[in-house]
Design a protein around this motif. Structure first.
Motif, PDB file in Angstrom:
ATOM      1  N   GLY A 210       1.261  -1.326   0.174  1.00  0.00           N
ATOM      2  CA  GLY A 210       0.055  -0.328   0.163  1.00  0.00           C
ATOM      3  C   GLY A 210       1.236   0.831  -0.078  1.00  0.00           C
ATOM      4  O   GLY A 210       0.656   2.159  -0.805  1.00  0.00           O
ATOM      5  N   SER A 211       2.273   0.603   0.847  1.00  0.00           N
ATOM      6  CA  SER A 211       2.938   2.704   0.776  1.00  0.00           C
ATOM      7  C   SER A 211       3.607   2.480  -0.724  1.00  0.00           C
ATOM      8  O   SER A 211       3.591   4.131  -0.834  1.00  0.00           O
ATOM      9  CB  SER A 211       4.426   2.074   1.536  1.00  0.00           C
ATOM     10  N   VAL A 212       4.076   1.439  -1.561  1.00  0.00           N
ATOM     11  CA  VAL A 212       4.377   1.976  -2.658  1.00  0.00           C
ATOM     12  C   VAL A 212       3.236   2.183  -3.175  1.00  0.00           C
ATOM     13  O   VAL A 212       3.505   2.739  -4.715  1.00  0.00           O
ATOM     14  CB  VAL A 212       5.318   0.695  -3.235  1.00  0.00           C
ATOM     15  N   ALA A 213       1.891   2.231  -3.391  1.00  0.00           N
ATOM     16  CA  ALA A 213       1.127   2.417  -4.061  1.00  0.00           C
ATOM     17  C   ALA A 213       1.163   3.771  -3.911  1.00  0.00           C
ATOM     18  O   ALA A 213       0.585   4.606  -5.144  1.00  0.00           O
ATOM     19  CB  ALA A 213      -0.135   1.046  -4.004  1.00  0.00           C
ATOM     20  N   ALA A 214       0.562   4.209  -3.081  1.00  0.00           N
ATOM     21  CA  ALA A 214       0.328   5.740  -2.167  1.00  0.00           C
ATOM     22  C   ALA A 214       1.720   6.376  -2.629  1.00  0.00           C
ATOM     23  O   ALA A 214       1.389   7.282  -3.007  1.00  0.00           O
ATOM     24  CB  ALA A 214       0.611   5.686  -0.866  1.00  0.00           C
ATOM     25  N   ALA A 215       3.064   5.995  -3.121  1.00  0.00           N
ATOM     26  CA  ALA A 215       4.199   6.270  -3.052  1.00  0.00           C
ATOM     27  C   ALA A 215       3.872   7.140  -4.916  1.00  0.00           C
ATOM     28  O   ALA A 215       4.234   8.577  -5.417  1.00  0.00           O
ATOM     29  CB  ALA A 215       4.986   6.026  -3.015  1.00  0.00           C
TER      30      ALA A 215
END
Length: 479
Positions: free
Chosen positions: A293-298
């Motif tokens: 989720g952090s990668v997608a948000a970034a």
């Protein structure tokens, strides 16, 4: 890209002195090209624009040795002024006619309409205005970008900000782009970046090219007004900056990262739910969900930042690089055409005048004979002017010999055969032959009353009118 018009009315044809056959010939001549011709157009196009002001050109020619004798140097400035006045008078009717044609389709018109203008009449005016404008742009040494080149420039491509940009040409009824001058400034490349790229074996970045001037004529579908705008210093790979409608998309890499990350995050969340229902403690599922989720948000945040950077640059271009719009642009373009025609005619006349024997040059201007002045073919004239401009300005100019010789012949200053020998009148005789017919004050007053005057009824736009216009514009834009 240009809309397909119905046959213009005969009144418009008669008023402009043009024939549909000539317009059809121009349309067919600029018809579709193959993709191979696009690359050829980009690489082999030569500029006709003479990158020197009129005053500097007169000074350069007066300072050139063996061009003019002492008596001619004293009269040359007066000759240049007379030639410029003759060209301005010649183009005054063109300037007035373009304003009359543009008036019904002017999006900035501030006066109330004195008569109803039907759509067919607006299309007539737009058609003939574009024909006149194309002729003026050609005289001003602008180059119209071909349809395949416009499609290639506005198709899907990666912008400098890292976002994919595209323009749907089907949303435009009229889209013409003219360019003037092309410059590629040297790239500032610090030594430490050169060292880094050498070690990593990364090819150095290519310098960015700019169009010095770009003129745009556009009309969106379902719109009744034509918009004309001129810009300066526009990147050749960012012509979409000049348009009001387009689309921003994520790059393929960002899309892949977001898709994979969201898939892993969904898988992790689903696994966490399953393990909780089964009563099994599996902390890795929570870690996987948070990481993906952090990668997608970034990645999504990076895309939004790229969009913001693009829109900032888009706004800066529209604000700082805009030169003129609509009716004011017509005056600017006609003035530019007058400048270019003056420079071409003055160069052609001066170089032909300088092509004479030393004995003839030593004589007074009134004692010189026409047969002794010139005596060179058009190709030799073109080569000499281009080499001189290259030495003076450093620019490789494609000198338009045909237009300059045609103008000198029209003024009665030139005789002979372009393929064999050309002759010009001596300076004194040439000054007397130039037409002197300035516009009278009465004529200018009548023109101002018709075109620029305010009617006695003041147009007051209501809140409903502005709301409708805002709603119509809201469906277009970059998103």
């Amino acid at each position: 890209m240009c809309t397909v018009y119905k046959k213009p009315s005969t009144s418009a044809v008669a008023r402009l002195g043009l024939s549909p056959a000539s317009c059809r010939h121009r349309t067919e001549a600029s018809g579709p090209q193959t993709p191979a011709n696009v690359e050829e157009e980009i690489s082999s196009s030569r500029e006709k624009f003479i990158p020197v002001s009129r005053h500097s050109l007169v000074r350069f020619l007066m300072q050139k040795k063996f061009f003019l004798n002492d008596g001619e140097c004293k009269k040359f400035e007066s000759f240049a002024i007379a030639l410029d006045s003759a060209i301005v008078n010649k183009y005054h009717d063109v300037w007035r006619e373009t304003k009359v044609l543009f008036d019904p389709i002017n999006p900035d018109k501030e006066t109330t309409a004195t008569e109803a203008v039907m759509r067919k009449e607006r299309l007539d005016n737009e058609f003939w205005l574009l024909q006149k404008l194309a002729a003026v742009m050609e005289k001003a040494n602008f180059h119209e970008l071909s349809k395949p080149l416009v499609q290639q420039s506005l198709g899907k491509h990666l912008s400098r900000e890292g976002v994919i940009v595209s323009v749907d040409l089907d949303r435009y009824d009229v889209l013409h782009l003219w360019t003037l001058g092309k410059d590629t400034p040297p790239l500032r490349y610090p030594w430490y970046k050169q060292l880094r790229d050498t070690i990593l074996r990364v090819p150095p970045p290519k310098p960015m090219s700019f169009y010095k001037r770009v003129v745009v004529a556009i009309r969106l579908k379902h719109d009744s007004k034509l918009t004309l705008k001129a810009f300066k210093e526009v990147p050749t790979n960012a012509l979409e900056y000049l348009l009001p409608d387009g689309l921003l998309q994520m790059s393929v890499t960002n899309k892949a990262v977001v898709t994979v990350a969201m898939t892993l995050a969904s898988f992790g969340a689903l696994s966490k739910v399953v393990t909780m229902l089964a009563g099994v403690d599996a902390p890795w599922t929570l870690v996987l969900t948070l990481a993906a989720g952090s990668v997608a948000a970034a990645s999504w945040t990076s895309f939004k930042n790229q969009c913001c950077k693009y829109m900032v640059e888009h706004s800066r271009t529209l604000y700082f690089n805009n030169l003129a719009s609509n009716r004011g642009l017509l005056t600017l373009l006609v003035d530019r055409a007058e400048d270019e025609m003056f420079k071409q005619a003055l160069l052609a006349y001066t170089f032909l005048l300088a092509s004479r024997s030393p004995q003839t040059m030593a004589l007074d201007s009134s004692d010189q004979k026409v047969q002794d002045i010139g005596s060179i073919p058009a190709e030799t004239l073109k080569d000499r002017v281009e080499r001189w401009l290259k030495a003076q300005t450093g620019a490789q100019v494609d000198f338009d010999t045909d237009e300059s010789l045609k103008l000198l012949t029209e003024f009665g200053l030139l005789s002979g055969d372009p393929e064999s020998f050309l002759h010009v009148l001596p300076l004194d005789t040439a000054m007397r032959n130039l037409p002197h017919a300035p516009q009278s004050i009465i004529t200018r007053a009548k023109e101002c009353d018709i075109i620029e005057g305010y009617d006695q009824y003041v147009y007051a736009g209501t809140e409903e009118d502005y709301a409708k216009e805002a709603e119509a514009r809201r469906k277009y834009g970059w998103f």
